[in-house]
Structure formats: C-alpha cells, structure tokens
Motif scaffolding. Structure first.
Motif, short mmCIF file in Angstrom:
data_model
loop_
_atom_site.label_atom_id
_atom_site.label_comp_id
_atom_site.label_asym_id
_atom_site.label_seq_id
_atom_site.Cartn_x
_atom_site.Cartn_y
_atom_site.Cartn_z
N SER A 137 1.23 -0.92 -0.09
CA SER A 137 0.40 0.01 0.33
C SER A 137 0.46 1.07 0.30
CB SER A 137 -0.89 -0.03 1.44
OG SER A 137 -2.37 0.92 1.29
N ASN A 138 0.30 2.43 -1.19
CA ASN A 138 1.30 3.66 -0.98
C ASN A 138 0.17 4.35 -0.88
OD1 ASN A 138 4.47 3.06 -0.85
ND2 ASN A 138 2.93 1.27 -2.51
N VAL A 139 0.76 5.97 -0.55
CA VAL A 139 0.02 6.97 -0.97
C VAL A 139 0.28 7.24 -1.86
CG1 VAL A 139 -0.11 9.59 -0.20
CG2 VAL A 139 0.03 7.99 1.85
N ILE B 95 -5.06 6.03 -1.39
CA ILE B 95 -3.67 5.64 -1.51
C ILE B 95 -4.19 4.33 -2.19
CG2 ILE B 95 -3.43 5.84 1.25
CD1 ILE B 95 -4.89 3.11 1.65
N GLU B 96 -3.34 3.64 -2.65
CA GLU B 96 -3.38 2.67 -3.05
C GLU B 96 -2.97 1.25 -2.65
OE1 GLU B 96 -0.39 2.12 -6.64
OE2 GLU B 96 1.37 1.92 -5.25
N VAL B 97 -3.74 0.82 -2.88
CA VAL B 97 -3.95 -1.67 -2.36
C VAL B 97 -3.53 -2.33 -3.50
CG1 VAL B 97 -4.97 -3.44 -1.28
CG2 VAL B 97 -4.97 -0.82 -0.52
N LEU B 98 -2.19 -2.98 -3.33
CA LEU B 98 -2.00 -2.90 -4.44
C LEU B 98 -1.82 -5.04 -3.77
CD1 LEU B 98 -0.43 -3.58 -7.10
CD2 LEU B 98 1.31 -4.21 -6.00
N VAL C 236 -12.74 -3.96 2.19
CA VAL C 236 -13.21 -3.43 3.96
C VAL C 236 -12.24 -2.93 4.51
CG1 VAL C 236 -13.78 -3.97 5.83
CG2 VAL C 236 -14.50 -4.90 3.35
N VAL C 237 -11.56 -1.69 5.24
CA VAL C 237 -10.18 -1.47 5.76
C VAL C 237 -10.71 -1.23 6.97
CG1 VAL C 237 -8.26 0.70 5.59
CG2 VAL C 237 -9.34 -0.60 3.80
N GLU C 238 -10.23 -0.94 7.85
CA GLU C 238 -10.11 -1.01 9.04
C GLU C 238 -12.20 -1.41 9.69
OE1 GLU C 238 -8.46 3.09 9.87
OE2 GLU C 238 -6.80 2.12 10.64
N GLY C 239 -12.72 -2.50 9.32
CA GLY C 239 -14.00 -2.61 9.19
C GLY C 239 -15.19 -1.92 8.58
N ARG C 240 -14.22 -0.98 7.63
CA ARG C 240 -15.75 0.24 6.83
C ARG C 240 -14.98 -0.21 5.33
NH1 ARG C 240 -12.91 5.99 7.63
NH2 ARG C 240 -14.67 6.52 6.40
N PHE D 42 -8.63 4.44 -3.43
CA PHE D 42 -9.57 5.01 -2.95
C PHE D 42 -9.04 6.31 -2.54
CE2 PHE D 42 -7.77 1.48 -1.05
CZ PHE D 42 -7.71 0.95 0.45
N VAL D 43 -10.37 7.21 -1.50
CA VAL D 43 -9.83 7.95 -0.20
C VAL D 43 -9.43 7.63 0.32
CG1 VAL D 43 -11.00 9.59 0.49
CG2 VAL D 43 -11.21 9.70 -1.57
N TRP D 44 -8.11 8.15 1.50
CA TRP D 44 -7.44 7.63 2.29
C TRP D 44 -6.89 8.24 2.69
CZ3 TRP D 44 -10.70 4.27 5.51
CH2 TRP D 44 -10.80 4.15 6.63
N PRO D 45 -6.55 8.91 4.62
CA PRO D 45 -5.88 9.27 4.61
C PRO D 45 -4.09 8.91 5.09
CG PRO D 45 -7.28 8.56 6.68
CD PRO D 45 -7.46 8.05 5.80
N ARG D 46 -4.27 7.68 4.83
CA ARG D 46 -2.21 7.17 4.58
C ARG D 46 -2.40 5.62 4.36
NH1 ARG D 46 -2.65 3.46 8.56
NH2 ARG D 46 -4.87 2.94 9.94
N ALA D 47 -1.29 5.16 3.88
CA ALA D 47 -1.06 4.02 3.51
C ALA D 47 -1.75 2.75 4.85
CB ALA D 47 0.45 3.07 2.91
N VAL D 48 -2.40 1.90 4.02
CA VAL D 48 -2.43 0.35 5.14
C VAL D 48 -1.41 -0.64 4.84
CG1 VAL D 48 -5.17 1.40 5.27
CG2 VAL D 48 -4.37 0.09 3.73
N THR D 49 -2.01 -1.30 6.29
CA THR D 49 -1.64 -2.42 6.48
C THR D 49 -2.13 -3.85 6.16
OG1 THR D 49 -1.78 -3.08 8.37
CG2 THR D 49 0.11 -1.91 8.40
N ALA D 50 -1.16 -4.71 6.10
CA ALA D 50 -2.25 -6.86 5.64
C ALA D 50 -3.72 -6.29 6.22
CB ALA D 50 -1.10 -7.40 5.60
#
Length: 231
Positions: free
Chosen positions: A162-164, A170-173, A190-194, A216-224
């Motif tokens: 994941s990257n900004v 952000i992007e999720v590959l 689903v990211v953090e339950g959303r 998609f719109v998200w304030p930061r990169a995410v983890t697995a």
C-alpha cells in the motif's frame, strides 16, 4: 472563381464519404470452456448487420491486463492454444456464419486462463464517382471477445503493498494466488472495518497470478492486517 471551385470540390468530397457503421457483430461476448469437464470445443456466431459485404478474420491472443484491470491491446502475444475454423469468413447482407473454436493446449488445465478472440474486418474499398471525384473508404470493425477456461476452483486475493498516491488517495496492491479467478462483481474491499464503496481497479476478473491496483480515498497507507477482501 478559384475559391468557388475549392468549395465545390470540398462539398463533393464530403458527399463521397459514407457514414461508417459496423458491418458485423459476434455472439456470445464470452466464450466459456469448462476445463474441469474436459470441454475443448465452442462456437461463436457472426452476424452481418448491414452495408457492404464484410470479410472477417479471426486470431487468438493471450489476454493481458494491466494492474488497473484494463486490457493491454498493444503487442498482445499470439496464442497457439486454439484452432479457429474457418479462420476467415465473408458475409453478405443478412447472412450468419458459425465459427468453431477448438482448444488444443497441452497438459491438464490446473488454473483458470483467459484469452482474446480478435475478430477483425479485412479492409474493403468502397468507391464512388461523382463529377469526377473518386474516393476509396475503409470502414473497419473489430471485436475483442474473451475466451475463458474455467476450472471451477476458487481464487485467493492476497495483500501485497500500500502506498500514498496523492490527492488524498492511497493504493492497495493485491495478487490472486489461487487457481481460480476473482470476479470483480463479487468483491468488496474492507479497510479497518469500513466498506470502501468507491475505488478504481474494479473492472475485469483477476486471474491467477495477476496483480490488481485499487485506489480510493484514505488518509494514509494501510497494512495487511487492516485490509480484508470479501468475495
């Protein structure tokens, strides 16, 4: 007088150019082989839709998608896994023709595969003479039909990175590490339950071994651990 003749010639040229319309259609839009049942033969129907006679030739290519799920049409490698018979047909107005597609790949099919049947109209010159003006017009139609080998096995979408990417997005590959396709009409991210309701990358199924980039719109990169793929 010179200006008048120029405009007269321009008008005649416009008259000499007919409206470009599709000369044929192909059905169905998806050619499906159930590989788990040993199916090796399928058929498509070519239908003349009007206008001049249409000469149509057929080729099968490997189906390559980019990370956003879009078909890469330039430089598609030709596939030797299929025989198309006849390889070319000529259709006259209101005619139909049936074309056979036969799979001849070697070995057992252990994972879903996808190819492209490229139906291309061969150029036909249409000439018209009007007050000494003669123009040749080539009205071409082509279709990219999906050929699918289905094993009935499930896909398995796995988080890769994941990257900004800017603009508050952000992007999720992700990568499909299963033996079956992951159909996009069934997937939810689903990211953090959303539940993410708006994202890019949601066109075309993800085939085994392929990666897909979702943005998609998200304030930061995410983890697995923060991401779930539901399908």
């Amino acid at each position: 007088m010179v200006i008048h003749n120029i405009f007269r010639l321009w008008y005649l040229l416009l008259l000499a150019v007919p409206t470009v319309q599709a000369a044929f259609t192909i059905e169905p839009a998806l050619v499906l082989f159930f590989a788990d049942r040993g199916e090796k033969t399928a058929f498509v129907e070519i239908v003349h839709t009007g206008g001049d006679p249409a000469a149509v030739q057929f080729s099968v290519f490997e189906r390559i998608l980019d990370n956003d799920g879009k078909l890469v049409k330039d430089g598609m490698p030709k596939s030797s896994d299929f025989i198309v018979h006849p390889a070319q047909v000529i259709l006259y107005p209101k005619e139909r023709a049936t074309v056979q597609i036969q799979y001849r790949g070697k070995g057992r099919v252990t994972a879903d595969r996808a190819y492209v049947l490229y139906s291309q109209e061969v150029p036909i010159d249409v000439g018209r003479e009007d007050d000494g003006v003669n123009m040749a017009v080539r009205a071409l139609t082509n279709y990219h039909t999906v050929i699918s080998l289905d094993t009935g096995k499930p896909g398995k979408l796995v988080f890769v990175s994941s990257n900004v990417v800017g603009g508050g997005r952000i992007e999720v590959l992700a990568e499909n590490r299963g033996a079956g396709r992951v159909r996009m009409e069934r997937i939810n991210l689903v990211v953090e339950g959303r539940l993410i309701r708006e994202m890019t990358g949601n066109s075309n199924s993800i085939m085994p071994g392929q990666q897909r980039r979702f943005t998609f719109v998200w304030p930061r990169a995410v983890t697995a651990k923060e991401v779930r793929f539901v399908y």
